[in-house]
Scaffold this active site. Structure first.
Site, PDB file in Angstrom:
ATOM      1  N   HIS A 122       5.849 -35.094 -31.306  1.00 11.17           N
ATOM      2  CA  HIS A 122       5.950 -36.456 -31.841  1.00 11.17           C
ATOM      3  C   HIS A 122       6.030 -36.498 -33.362  1.00 11.17           C
ATOM      4  CE1 HIS A 122       5.444 -38.105 -27.905  1.00 11.17           C
ATOM      5  NE2 HIS A 122       4.211 -37.679 -27.771  1.00 11.17           N
ATOM      6  N   ASP A 159       7.408 -32.837 -21.205  1.00  4.99           N
ATOM      7  CA  ASP A 159       6.229 -33.677 -21.402  1.00  4.99           C
ATOM      8  C   ASP A 159       6.524 -35.086 -20.893  1.00  4.99           C
ATOM      9  OD1 ASP A 159       3.590 -33.636 -23.437  1.00  4.99           O
ATOM     10  OD2 ASP A 159       4.520 -35.617 -23.262  1.00  4.99           O
ATOM     11  N   HIS A 161       5.862 -37.862 -22.229  1.00  4.12           N
ATOM     12  CA  HIS A 161       6.276 -38.752 -23.318  1.00  4.12           C
ATOM     13  C   HIS A 161       7.534 -38.210 -23.986  1.00  4.12           C
ATOM     14  CE1 HIS A 161       1.835 -39.268 -22.990  1.00  4.12           C
ATOM     15  NE2 HIS A 161       2.167 -40.545 -23.095  1.00  4.12           N
ATOM     16  N   ASP A 243       1.317 -33.527 -18.797  1.00  2.00           N
ATOM     17  CA  ASP A 243       0.798 -34.877 -18.581  1.00  2.00           C
ATOM     18  C   ASP A 243       1.656 -35.687 -17.616  1.00  2.00           C
ATOM     19  OD1 ASP A 243       2.707 -34.719 -20.573  1.00  2.00           O
ATOM     20  OD2 ASP A 243       1.544 -35.802 -22.058  1.00  2.00           O
TER      21      ASP A 243
END
Length: 308
Positions: A122, A159, A161, A243
């Site tokens: 990120h 991931d 996200h 996740d």
């Protein structure tokens, strides 16, 4: 050959406030899950500054150094923190990923897994966010191109996200193909399927809440794997977040542990065909300790089995 496990005790020195999802126990959970595997364990070096400066301006790095506390922690935003040991950990995270690149390209290991904290996908050029400080995998991709002279690499991010930081750091470079599967809609709100980057080298796969492993793998088979094959990378880098597991508290995909093994196997199939099996993976998210440990073990065990 074997699989390199690149880790370091300083990854324990990044200490967010109590109750933060990206907690120190994540490192120990994964390391414990890998203890019985036949891995070549290597201590992560500190990255060379030039390897970080390929993706972040010096002003940003200097700002983080000035902001880092001598004790306790400081909030960069509502969920991203610096503690006294955070910069050393983030520096070693980039070092772990670049060391993995070195080892795999030199034939010292068949593939590599960098067990790192904090995560990196990120972090944008001048913005720390989403628990991330430096763009670990983006830096490794640039290192492979600029230091080792590769012509094409691919970054695969599973991931839950969207890897907004990685995309922002690499999308201007047509030598890098970036593929991300992620729950949609979900924080950070980027990564629409229509966003293919300025050179068409971005593949964003948006998955509705509740998507299971079969749905996620089908998206990779349909949308990403043909693009990866066409790109012909000389190295595949993986942002390995766990996740998307059904038990993770921060998202709503429904993967089971074995789905991570299946997806990793398909990535290895591509790597065998395209780049002599060269895969370097780095840990991103995963916030239920049991699900994280099981998913990471399934991922690394598959790398280990395929690297023999």
């Amino acid at each position: 050959m074997t699989t390199a496990l690149i880790c370091h005790p300083e990854f324990l020195g990044h200490i967010p406030p109590p109750g933060h999802p990206e907690r120190v126990a994540r490192y120990d959970a994964v390391l414990g899950a890998l203890h019985d595997m036949d891995l070549l364990q290597v201590r992560a070096p500190l990255a060379a500054e030039e390897d970080i400066l390929r993706v972040h301006p010096r002003s940003y790095v200097d700002d983080l150094k000035r902001f880092a506390p001598e004790g306790g922690w400081r909030a960069i935003d509502s969920d991203t923190y610096l503690s006294a040991g955070s910069l050393a950990a983030a520096w070693r995270a980039v070092g772990a990923a670049t060391r993995g690149v070195d080892m795999v390209l030199a034939g010292e290991a068949a593939n590599a897994f960098a067990l790192t904290r904090p995560p990196g996908h990120h972090a944008e050029a001048e913005t720390a966010m989403g628990f991330c400080l430096f763009g670990t995998v983006a830096a490794a991709a640039k290192y492979a191109l600029e230091h080792h002279g590769l012509e094409r690499v691919a970054i695969l991010d599973f991931d839950v996200h969207h890897g907004n930081g990685t995309q922002a750091l690499v999308e201007d470079d047509p030598r890098i193909l970036f593929c991300s599967s992620h729950e949609w809609p979900l924080w950070p709100g980027t990564g629409a399927a229509t966003d293919t980057g300025p050179h068409g080298t971005v593949v964003n796969m948006t998955l509705p809440t509740g998507t299971d492993g079969a749905g996620l793998i089908a998206a990779w088979e349909r949308d990403a794997f043909p693009r990866i094959a066409a790109h012909k990378p000389q190295l595949i880098l993986v942002s390995a977040g766990f996740d998307a597991h059904r038990d993770d508290p921060l998202a709503g995909l429904r993967l089971e542990t074995e789905d991570f093994a299946t997806l990793t196997g398909r990535i290895c199939d591509l790597a065998d065909h395209l780049c002599s099996g060269r895969v370097v993976s780095a840990l991103e998210g995963g916030y239920d300790l049991d699900a994280l440990a099981a998913g990471a073990a399934a991922h690394v065990r598959t790398l280990e089995e395929r690297g023999r």
